[in-house]
Design a protein around this motif. Structure first.
Motif, PDB file in Angstrom:
ATOM      1  N   ASP A  60     -95.500  12.893  -2.695  1.00 56.74           N
ATOM      2  CA  ASP A  60     -96.258  12.026  -3.210  1.00 56.74           C
ATOM      3  C   ASP A  60     -95.900  10.673  -2.918  1.00 56.74           C
ATOM      4  O   ASP A  60     -95.873   9.677  -3.706  1.00 56.74           O
ATOM      5  CB  ASP A  60     -96.903  11.927  -4.677  1.00 56.74           C
ATOM      6  CG  ASP A  60     -98.013  11.038  -4.882  1.00 56.74           C
ATOM      7  OD1 ASP A  60     -98.875  10.795  -4.363  1.00 56.74           O
ATOM      8  OD2 ASP A  60     -98.200  10.966  -6.094  1.00 56.74           O
ATOM      9  N   ARG A  62     -95.285   6.865  -1.762  1.00 52.17           N
ATOM     10  CA  ARG A  62     -96.044   5.746  -2.110  1.00 52.17           C
ATOM     11  C   ARG A  62     -95.429   4.438  -1.266  1.00 52.17           C
ATOM     12  O   ARG A  62     -94.259   4.256  -1.141  1.00 52.17           O
ATOM     13  CB  ARG A  62     -96.133   5.120  -3.474  1.00 52.17           C
ATOM     14  CG  ARG A  62     -96.525   6.329  -4.404  1.00 52.17           C
ATOM     15  CD  ARG A  62     -98.133   6.693  -4.511  1.00 52.17           C
ATOM     16  NE  ARG A  62     -98.433   7.703  -5.417  1.00 52.17           N
ATOM     17  CZ  ARG A  62     -98.746   7.746  -6.229  1.00 52.17           C
ATOM     18  NH1 ARG A  62     -99.125   6.622  -6.866  1.00 52.17           N
ATOM     19  NH2 ARG A  62     -98.926   8.599  -7.093  1.00 52.17           N
ATOM     20  N   SER A  63     -96.281   3.637  -0.847  1.00 48.77           N
ATOM     21  CA  SER A  63     -95.969   2.477  -0.001  1.00 48.77           C
ATOM     22  C   SER A  63     -95.150   1.749  -0.782  1.00 48.77           C
ATOM     23  O   SER A  63     -95.306   1.518  -1.875  1.00 48.77           O
ATOM     24  CB  SER A  63     -97.416   1.852   0.458  1.00 48.77           C
ATOM     25  OG  SER A  63     -98.011   1.184  -0.584  1.00 48.77           O
ATOM     26  N   ARG A  84     -96.145   5.921   6.004  1.00 52.93           N
ATOM     27  CA  ARG A  84     -97.027   5.572   4.826  1.00 52.93           C
ATOM     28  C   ARG A  84     -96.443   4.449   4.205  1.00 52.93           C
ATOM     29  O   ARG A  84     -96.462   4.231   3.030  1.00 52.93           O
ATOM     30  CB  ARG A  84     -96.380   6.865   3.912  1.00 52.93           C
ATOM     31  CG  ARG A  84     -97.298   8.273   4.369  1.00 52.93           C
ATOM     32  CD  ARG A  84     -96.744   9.604   3.462  1.00 52.93           C
ATOM     33  NE  ARG A  84     -97.449  10.852   4.055  1.00 52.93           N
ATOM     34  CZ  ARG A  84     -97.467  11.166   5.296  1.00 52.93           C
ATOM     35  NH1 ARG A  84     -96.835  10.789   6.148  1.00 52.93           N
ATOM     36  NH2 ARG A  84     -98.314  12.305   5.494  1.00 52.93           N
ATOM     37  N   CYS A  86     -93.536   3.243   3.734  1.00 51.47           N
ATOM     38  CA  CYS A  86     -92.465   3.254   2.947  1.00 51.47           C
ATOM     39  C   CYS A  86     -91.164   2.301   3.662  1.00 51.47           C
ATOM     40  O   CYS A  86     -91.308   2.149   4.920  1.00 51.47           O
ATOM     41  CB  CYS A  86     -91.795   4.584   2.581  1.00 51.47           C
ATOM     42  SG  CYS A  86     -93.089   5.548   1.750  1.00 51.47           S
TER      43      CYS A  86
END
Length: 288
Positions: A60, A62-63, A84, A86
């Motif tokens: 999961d 997240r940016s 994504r 990151c």
């Protein structure tokens, strides 16, 4: 005095026996680095991209999160995290593989930091990253416990450590078993496939975890034929390239036959191609 079986030894002798039995991890790491520097792992690694994508979803991501890819190879998990949004640092101890990962990232316009680093001695402070990843990478380290400790150390409390590791009973785990029958592994070396068992993950990471999720997943090797797979792996996949290189002609023929027989056991295709499912363990550890 120290007893082993029915024999009794003085402490000095017992210490000598222990030292003799202990693996030379420095020599083992040097040999492994030479193995992964041989061939061109990127040819094989690129086909495994979907595993990095699946792991990124399982974690999961997240940016804006800081993500470390350990033993990144040519960057499958690296690219998945960067896609994504990151902030990704991609590491490996084989510079040529990092160069391949850099080319892939540049081709997609992704911003990634690439850094040479040893998975057993990561050059980062404690708790640096929100997430730490490794797909079919850290499982091949010489010192399993030290590598696992490093993964956990550089992850912040509440962060996640994610891995994809081949299982002992899956196709790749069995392939390494076949190779080991023909070319003995270095004395004291632990099987990489131990990383693909829940028990070993619990043992190495459980002490610092608030939760561990582990699911068996399947990657499917799709090649033009069993011979095509064998040709590609013999030429580009370091462990197999080195194994064949260590054998004489008769030994090479015997190893090739055993690998071909193994493929036949797993192959789901009936049209001459190769469609071989290979189980791996997808692990997500939440650090306490």
């Amino acid at each position: 005095m120290t007893s082993i079986g029915s024999e009794t030894m003085n402490p000095a002798t017992a210490a000598a026996v222990t030292m003799a039995a202990a693996p030379d991890l420095v020599a083992l790491k040097t040999k492994q680095q030479a193995t992964w520097s041989s061939g061109d792992y990127a040819v094989v690694g690129t086909t495994l991209q979907i595993v990095g994508e699946c792991l990124a979803e399982a974690m999961d991501l997240r940016s804006g999160q800081s993500v470390l890819d350990v033993a990144a190879g040519n960057g499958n998990a690296t690219l998945a995290a960067a896609r994504r949004w990151c902030d990704v640092t991609s590491t490996d101890y084989v510079d040529a593989l990092l160069m391949q990962g850099r080319k892939r990232a540049e081709a997609e316009g992704l911003s990634v930091m690439f850094q040479t680093a040893d998975a057993e001695d990561l050059p980062f402070a404690d708790g640096t990253f929100d997430a730490v990843m490794s797909t079919f990478g850290v499982m091949f380290t010489a010192d399993h416990d030290r590598a696992a400790s490093e993964l956990m150390r550089v992850c912040r409390p509440g962060g996640k450590v994610g891995m994809a590791n081949w299982t002992p009973d899956g196709f790749i785990g069995q392939m390494f078993k076949v190779i080991g029958k023909h070319v003995s592994p270095p004395p004291g070396a632990k099987s990489p496939a131990l990383w693909g068992t829940r028990a070993r993950i619990d043992e190495m990471c459980g002490g610092e975890a608030s939760a561990i999720a582990a699911e068996t997943r399947t990657f499917v090797f799709r090649y033009r034929s069993p011979q095509h797979f064998l040709d590609v792996f013999r030429r580009f996949y370091g462990p197999m390239l080195k194994a064949f290189g260590a054998l004489d002609e008769a030994g090479q023929m015997a190893l090739a036959k055993d690998i071909t027989d193994l493929i036949a056991r797993f192959n789901k295709a009936d049209d001459g191609t190769m469609v071989v499912p290979s189980d791996y363990l997808e692990i997500v550890v939440t650090k306490r």
